[in-house]
Motif scaffolding. Structure first.
Motif, short mmCIF file in Angstrom:
data_model
loop_
_atom_site.label_atom_id
_atom_site.label_comp_id
_atom_site.label_asym_id
_atom_site.label_seq_id
_atom_site.Cartn_x
_atom_site.Cartn_y
_atom_site.Cartn_z
N ILE A 33 0.84 -1.21 0.00
CA ILE A 33 0.00 0.00 0.00
C ILE A 33 0.87 1.26 0.00
O ILE A 33 1.93 1.29 0.64
N GLN A 70 -5.19 -10.43 -0.59
CA GLN A 70 -4.75 -9.59 -1.70
C GLN A 70 -5.56 -9.96 -2.95
O GLN A 70 -5.84 -11.14 -3.19
N PRO A 73 -2.60 -7.22 -8.17
CA PRO A 73 -1.38 -6.54 -7.75
C PRO A 73 -1.63 -5.28 -6.93
O PRO A 73 -0.78 -4.86 -6.16
N CYS A 74 -2.75 -4.65 -7.04
CA CYS A 74 -2.87 -3.36 -6.36
C CYS A 74 -4.20 -3.16 -5.64
O CYS A 74 -4.66 -2.04 -5.48
N LYS A 75 -4.79 -4.26 -5.19
CA LYS A 75 -6.04 -4.12 -4.42
C LYS A 75 -6.03 -5.08 -3.24
O LYS A 75 -5.45 -6.16 -3.31
N PRO A 137 -8.20 0.21 -3.11
CA PRO A 137 -7.07 0.44 -4.01
C PRO A 137 -5.80 0.80 -3.24
O PRO A 137 -5.79 1.77 -2.50
N LEU A 138 -4.76 0.03 -3.41
CA LEU A 138 -3.54 0.22 -2.61
C LEU A 138 -2.69 1.38 -3.12
O LEU A 138 -1.83 1.89 -2.41
N GLU A 139 -2.93 1.79 -4.34
CA GLU A 139 -2.12 2.89 -4.89
C GLU A 139 -2.93 4.15 -5.08
O GLU A 139 -2.52 5.06 -5.80
#
Lengths: 145, 110
Positions: A33, A70, A73-75, A137-139
């Motif tokens: 994150i 997870q 890749p980005c959530k 959303p991690l980004e």
């Protein structure tokens, strides 16, 4: 939710805010994150926890079960379940953000903020459980600073 | 969360630091109520050290501002940044408060 899944059960009360945050942050940090998204994740978790405490269990008390995994890749996929009365917070009317100070209603902002900060969120009733499932959303969301 | 009040000539400055959540947001409202009961018209919340605010915190800010408006006073915000600034903007509460970068700028308007 795809494995591996981490789970934790906590009392549904404001006293659980930091334990809930610490638990899910563990997964979010491991999944990479962005530092400035952590506070948003905390906010989403707190709003959902407090809603459960105030509406699903009132006037009693109960537990919340949180699970995360997870998702790509980005959530981070998070599910928060309770055993209270049937309660879908997502059906609440959106707050009227155009009102002036004197007649701006004091509540109703929590769910609005949650919806604004997650990628997707859904409610389902499964047996005697309310389950709120969302992807964080991690980004950061598109259009963020 | 820590709230450190300073009594000034035209206002009371409340330096709020840490995290304002559902567990402690009422402390902010209680602190403000004490000054309002005392006859204070203008409260300046210095939020430079505020790292987090949830909807329960927003309720407290709104409740205090509504009380002060009814006495022709105001709750002035300064130093908003990070997540607190984002949530004030997303909920469009930002337009309901006088907002300044620093407490000095806020004081100069009173």
């Amino acid at each position: 939710m795809d494995p591996p899944v981490e789970r934790l059960i906590l009392p549904a009360s404001a006293g659980s805010i930091s334990a809930l945050s610490e638990f899910v942050r563990g997964g979010a940090v491991a999944a990479g994150i962005a530092e400035n998204e952590l506070a948003k994740l905390d906010l989403v978790l707190e709003e959902i926890l407090i809603n459960v405490a105030r509406y699903a269990y009132t006037p009693g008390t109960g537990a919340v079960e949180v699970a995360y995994a997870q998702a790509g890749p980005c959530k981070l996929h998070v599910e928060i379940a309770d055993y209270g009365r049937i309660f879908n917070p997502l059906t609440a009317d959106p707050p009227d953000l155009s009102r002036g100070l004197a007649d701006r209603p004091i509540g109703g902002l929590g769910v609005f903020l949650v919806k604004s900060m997650v990628d997707s969120i859904a409610y389902r009733r499964e047996g005697d459980q309310n389950i709120l499932s969302f992807k964080f959303p991690l980004e950061g969301a598109a259009g963020d600073d | 969360m820590n709230i450190e009040p300073t009594e000034l000539e035209k206002a009371v400055l409340l330096k709020v630091t840490g995290r304002m959540d559902a567990e402690n947001a009422h402390e902010f409202e209680t602190a403000c109520d004490r000054w309002i009961t005392h006859g204070t018209k203008h409260l300046i919340a210095d939020l430079d050290g505020l790292q987090y605010v949830s909807s329960m915190g927003l309720r407290s800010f709104l409740a205090v501002a509504q009380k002060l408006q009814s006495t022709s006073g105001s709750l002035i915000l300064c130093g908003l940044h990070g997540l607190p600034l984002q949530v004030f903007e997303m909920t469009r509460l930002i337009g309901l408060f006088p907002v300044f970068e620093t407490s000095q700028q806020a004081l100069a308007t009173l």
